[in-house]
Design a protein around this motif. Structure first.
Motif, PDB file in Angstrom:
ATOM      1  N   ILE A  33     -17.337   8.022 -40.380  1.00 24.64           N
ATOM      2  CA  ILE A  33     -17.727   9.021 -39.390  1.00 24.64           C
ATOM      3  C   ILE A  33     -17.225   8.605 -38.012  1.00 24.64           C
ATOM      4  CG2 ILE A  33     -19.654  10.307 -38.384  1.00 24.64           C
ATOM      5  CD1 ILE A  33     -19.228  10.634 -41.478  1.00 24.64           C
ATOM      6  N   LEU A  34     -16.694   9.567 -37.270  1.00 25.51           N
ATOM      7  CA  LEU A  34     -16.270   9.355 -35.892  1.00 25.51           C
ATOM      8  C   LEU A  34     -17.366   9.852 -34.957  1.00 25.51           C
ATOM      9  CD1 LEU A  34     -14.144   8.740 -33.676  1.00 25.51           C
ATOM     10  CD2 LEU A  34     -13.254  11.061 -34.049  1.00 25.51           C
ATOM     11  N   ILE A  35     -17.807   9.008 -34.037  1.00 25.12           N
ATOM     12  CA  ILE A  35     -18.830   9.385 -33.064  1.00 25.12           C
ATOM     13  C   ILE A  35     -18.224   9.316 -31.670  1.00 25.12           C
ATOM     14  CG2 ILE A  35     -21.078   8.810 -32.069  1.00 25.12           C
ATOM     15  CD1 ILE A  35     -21.941   7.776 -34.757  1.00 25.12           C
ATOM     16  N   ILE A  36     -18.224  10.455 -30.987  1.00 22.16           N
ATOM     17  CA  ILE A  36     -17.716  10.530 -29.621  1.00 22.16           C
ATOM     18  C   ILE A  36     -18.907  10.433 -28.673  1.00 22.16           C
ATOM     19  CG2 ILE A  36     -16.358  11.841 -27.973  1.00 22.16           C
ATOM     20  CD1 ILE A  36     -14.796  11.003 -30.459  1.00 22.16           C
ATOM     21  N   GLY A  37     -19.023   9.299 -28.007  1.00 20.66           N
ATOM     22  CA  GLY A  37     -20.118   9.085 -27.067  1.00 20.66           C
ATOM     23  C   GLY A  37     -21.229   8.241 -27.655  1.00 20.66           C
ATOM     24  N   ALA A  38     -21.480   7.084 -27.030  1.00 24.56           N
ATOM     25  CA  ALA A  38     -22.580   6.213 -27.458  1.00 24.56           C
ATOM     26  C   ALA A  38     -23.732   6.335 -26.469  1.00 24.56           C
ATOM     27  CB  ALA A  38     -22.098   4.769 -27.547  1.00 24.56           C
ATOM     28  N   THR A 110      -9.957  11.331 -23.926  1.00 26.58           N
ATOM     29  CA  THR A 110      -9.061  12.147 -23.107  1.00 26.58           C
ATOM     30  C   THR A 110      -7.984  11.345 -22.395  1.00 26.58           C
ATOM     31  OG1 THR A 110     -10.718  12.019 -21.334  1.00 26.58           O
ATOM     32  CG2 THR A 110     -10.729  13.998 -22.718  1.00 26.58           C
ATOM     33  N   GLU A 111      -8.014  10.016 -22.514  1.00 31.24           N
ATOM     34  CA  GLU A 111      -6.994   9.207 -21.862  1.00 31.24           C
ATOM     35  C   GLU A 111      -5.623   9.429 -22.506  1.00 31.24           C
ATOM     36  OE1 GLU A 111      -7.936   5.086 -21.654  1.00 31.24           O
ATOM     37  OE2 GLU A 111      -9.823   5.403 -20.589  1.00 31.24           O
ATOM     38  N   ASN A 134     -18.973  16.477 -21.236  1.00 26.29           N
ATOM     39  CA  ASN A 134     -18.110  17.345 -20.436  1.00 26.29           C
ATOM     40  C   ASN A 134     -17.273  18.218 -21.364  1.00 26.29           C
ATOM     41  OD1 ASN A 134     -15.133  16.096 -20.602  1.00 26.29           O
ATOM     42  ND2 ASN A 134     -16.618  14.429 -20.555  1.00 26.29           N
ATOM     43  N   TYR A 135     -16.912  19.412 -20.845  1.00 22.65           N
ATOM     44  CA  TYR A 135     -16.188  20.376 -21.667  1.00 22.65           C
ATOM     45  C   TYR A 135     -14.765  19.923 -21.978  1.00 22.65           C
ATOM     46  CZ  TYR A 135     -19.814  23.938 -21.369  1.00 22.65           C
ATOM     47  OH  TYR A 135     -20.986  24.632 -21.493  1.00 22.65           O
ATOM     48  N   GLN A 136     -14.158  19.171 -21.108  1.00 16.69           N
ATOM     49  CA  GLN A 136     -12.801  18.699 -21.376  1.00 16.69           C
ATOM     50  C   GLN A 136     -12.772  17.908 -22.685  1.00 16.69           C
ATOM     51  OE1 GLN A 136     -11.208  15.848 -18.574  1.00 16.69           O
ATOM     52  NE2 GLN A 136      -9.105  16.244 -19.194  1.00 16.69           N
ATOM     53  N   THR A 137     -13.711  16.984 -22.839  1.00 23.66           N
ATOM     54  CA  THR A 137     -13.774  16.192 -24.069  1.00 23.66           C
ATOM     55  C   THR A 137     -14.188  17.062 -25.242  1.00 23.66           C
ATOM     56  OG1 THR A 137     -14.345  14.207 -22.808  1.00 23.66           O
ATOM     57  CG2 THR A 137     -14.802  14.174 -25.170  1.00 23.66           C
ATOM     58  N   ARG A 138     -15.202  17.893 -25.054  1.00 22.16           N
ATOM     59  CA  ARG A 138     -15.709  18.712 -26.160  1.00 22.16           C
ATOM     60  C   ARG A 138     -14.639  19.658 -26.716  1.00 22.16           C
ATOM     61  NH1 ARG A 138     -21.026  18.916 -27.371  1.00 22.16           N
ATOM     62  NH2 ARG A 138     -22.399  17.594 -26.143  1.00 22.16           N
ATOM     63  N   LEU A 139     -13.873  20.269 -25.835  1.00 19.86           N
ATOM     64  CA  LEU A 139     -12.835  21.186 -26.302  1.00 19.86           C
ATOM     65  C   LEU A 139     -11.698  20.428 -26.989  1.00 19.86           C
ATOM     66  CD1 LEU A 139     -12.755  23.713 -23.341  1.00 19.86           C
ATOM     67  CD2 LEU A 139     -13.564  24.136 -25.672  1.00 19.86           C
ATOM     68  N   ASP A 188     -14.843  20.417 -16.397  1.00 16.01           N
ATOM     69  CA  ASP A 188     -15.840  19.408 -16.034  1.00 16.01           C
ATOM     70  C   ASP A 188     -17.189  20.018 -15.690  1.00 16.01           C
ATOM     71  OD1 ASP A 188     -14.095  17.207 -16.286  1.00 16.01           O
ATOM     72  OD2 ASP A 188     -13.163  17.752 -14.380  1.00 16.01           O
ATOM     73  N   ASP A 189     -17.322  21.342 -15.916  1.00 10.26           N
ATOM     74  CA  ASP A 189     -18.539  22.040 -15.509  1.00 10.26           C
ATOM     75  C   ASP A 189     -19.612  21.922 -16.586  1.00 10.26           C
ATOM     76  OD1 ASP A 189     -20.386  23.587 -14.228  1.00 10.26           O
ATOM     77  OD2 ASP A 189     -19.480  25.502 -14.816  1.00 10.26           O
ATOM     78  N   CYS A 190     -20.255  20.776 -16.643  1.00 11.27           N
ATOM     79  CA  CYS A 190     -21.399  20.560 -17.523  1.00 11.27           C
ATOM     80  C   CYS A 190     -22.575  20.098 -16.661  1.00 11.27           C
ATOM     81  CB  CYS A 190     -21.108  19.490 -18.584  1.00 11.27           C
ATOM     82  SG  CYS A 190     -20.239  20.108 -20.042  1.00 11.27           S
ATOM     83  N   ASP A 191     -23.781  20.463 -17.077  1.00  8.29           N
ATOM     84  CA  ASP A 191     -24.948  19.984 -16.352  1.00  8.29           C
ATOM     85  C   ASP A 191     -24.998  18.465 -16.414  1.00  8.29           C
ATOM     86  OD1 ASP A 191     -25.795  22.502 -15.683  1.00  8.29           O
ATOM     87  OD2 ASP A 191     -27.049  22.737 -17.453  1.00  8.29           O
ATOM     88  N   ASP A 192     -25.284  17.847 -15.289  1.00 12.62           N
ATOM     89  CA  ASP A 192     -25.401  16.398 -15.189  1.00 12.62           C
ATOM     90  C   ASP A 192     -26.878  16.045 -15.270  1.00 12.62           C
ATOM     91  OD1 ASP A 192     -25.475  13.736 -14.494  1.00 12.62           O
ATOM     92  OD2 ASP A 192     -23.957  13.925 -12.927  1.00 12.62           O
TER      93      ASP A 192
END
Length: 259
Positions: A33-38, A110-111, A134-139, A188-192
């Motif tokens: 399984i790949l997990i994006i974000g720890a 995204t790098e 963030n939406y950049q990563t999610r998309l 980058d428009d995600c709630d912080d």
């Protein structure tokens, strides 16, 4: 592969479930399984997948542990502040289950030049959990999920609310995550959560739910949730499910016949 006596004992509560059984547990043990974000979602997902006996976890995150993480990111302690999240997560997951292979990647997806061969990188994965902020990563994760045909479990939280969906956008009748959110003109428009806040227990709920959906993908138990979005309101509290349509003009998953 036959289950050892130790595995039969350790995973007995899975094995006695008629919808998982020994065959299902073997699939869990073989899964990668790949997990994006720890972070908030990734931490409980990592815990429960390690405990379930998932064969391997690849965890992608370039952040370090901060004191403000500890209210909700339950893999970490004050002694971990300033340390790499993926390295601490690896140690914690292997403390839960030393048989699970953990591949930590201390880098942003995204790098530029994240991996040289994207197809080879995604080939081993049975599912992806995206808990990024963030939406950049999610998309990007969604587009890669579609391109390489890896089921995506996308979870998000904000304040007292949570949402989760399973996406297989390469299928003719199933939407992808981009169908749901569109092209996100401001990526980058995600709630912080540092500005709006988040209930720690809600994060735990969504991360645990994401882990359950991974096990559903791997073993096939229960009903297929793809194409639906699960919405949680912690204030009420209520839970509801909505159907997501496939966007016939989606630049990620629309077929030539649809466009």
């Amino acid at each position: 592969m036959e289950l050892t006596d130790k595995q039969l004992d350790r995973y007995a509560r899975h094995i006695v479930l008629k919808d998982i059984g020994g065959v299902g547990q073997k699939k869990i043990l073989d899964a990668h399984i790949l997990i994006i974000g720890a972070g908030g979602i990734g931490c409980p997902a990592i815990q429960y997948l390690a405990a379930a006996g998932i064969g391997a976890l690849t965890i992608v995150d370039d952040d370090v542990v901060s004191l403000s993480n500890l209210q909700r990111q339950v893999l970490f302690s004050e002694n971990d502040v300033g340390k790499s999240k993926v390295e601490v997560a690896k140690s914690a997951a292997q403390h839960i289950n030393p048989d699970v292979i953990i591949n930590p990647i201390n880098q942003r997806l995204t790098e530029v030049g994240f991996v040289e061969d994207v197809a080879a990188f995604f080939a081993p994965f049975d599912a992806i959990i995206d808990g990024s902020d963030n939406y950049q990563t999610r998309l990007l994760v969604s587009d890669l999920s579609v391109a390489h045909r890896v089921p995506l479990i996308s979870a998000a939280i904000g304040q007292f609310q949570g949402q989760l969906g399973t996406f297989r956008g390469w299928e003719a009748d199933k939407p992808c995550y981009r169908c749901f959110v569109g092209d996100a003109l401001d990526p980058d428009d995600c709630d912080d959560c540092s500005e709006v806040g988040v209930l720690g227990a809600m994060v735990g709920l969504m991360g645990s739910f994401a882990a359950m959906e991974v096990i559903r993908v791997v073993t096939g138990f229960g009903q297929d949730p793809a194409g639906k979005l699960q919405l949680f309101d912690g204030l009420a509290p209520t839970m509801r499910s909505i159907n997501l349509p496939k966007d016939p003009y989606c630049k990620s998953c629309a077929t030539p016949l649809q466009t």
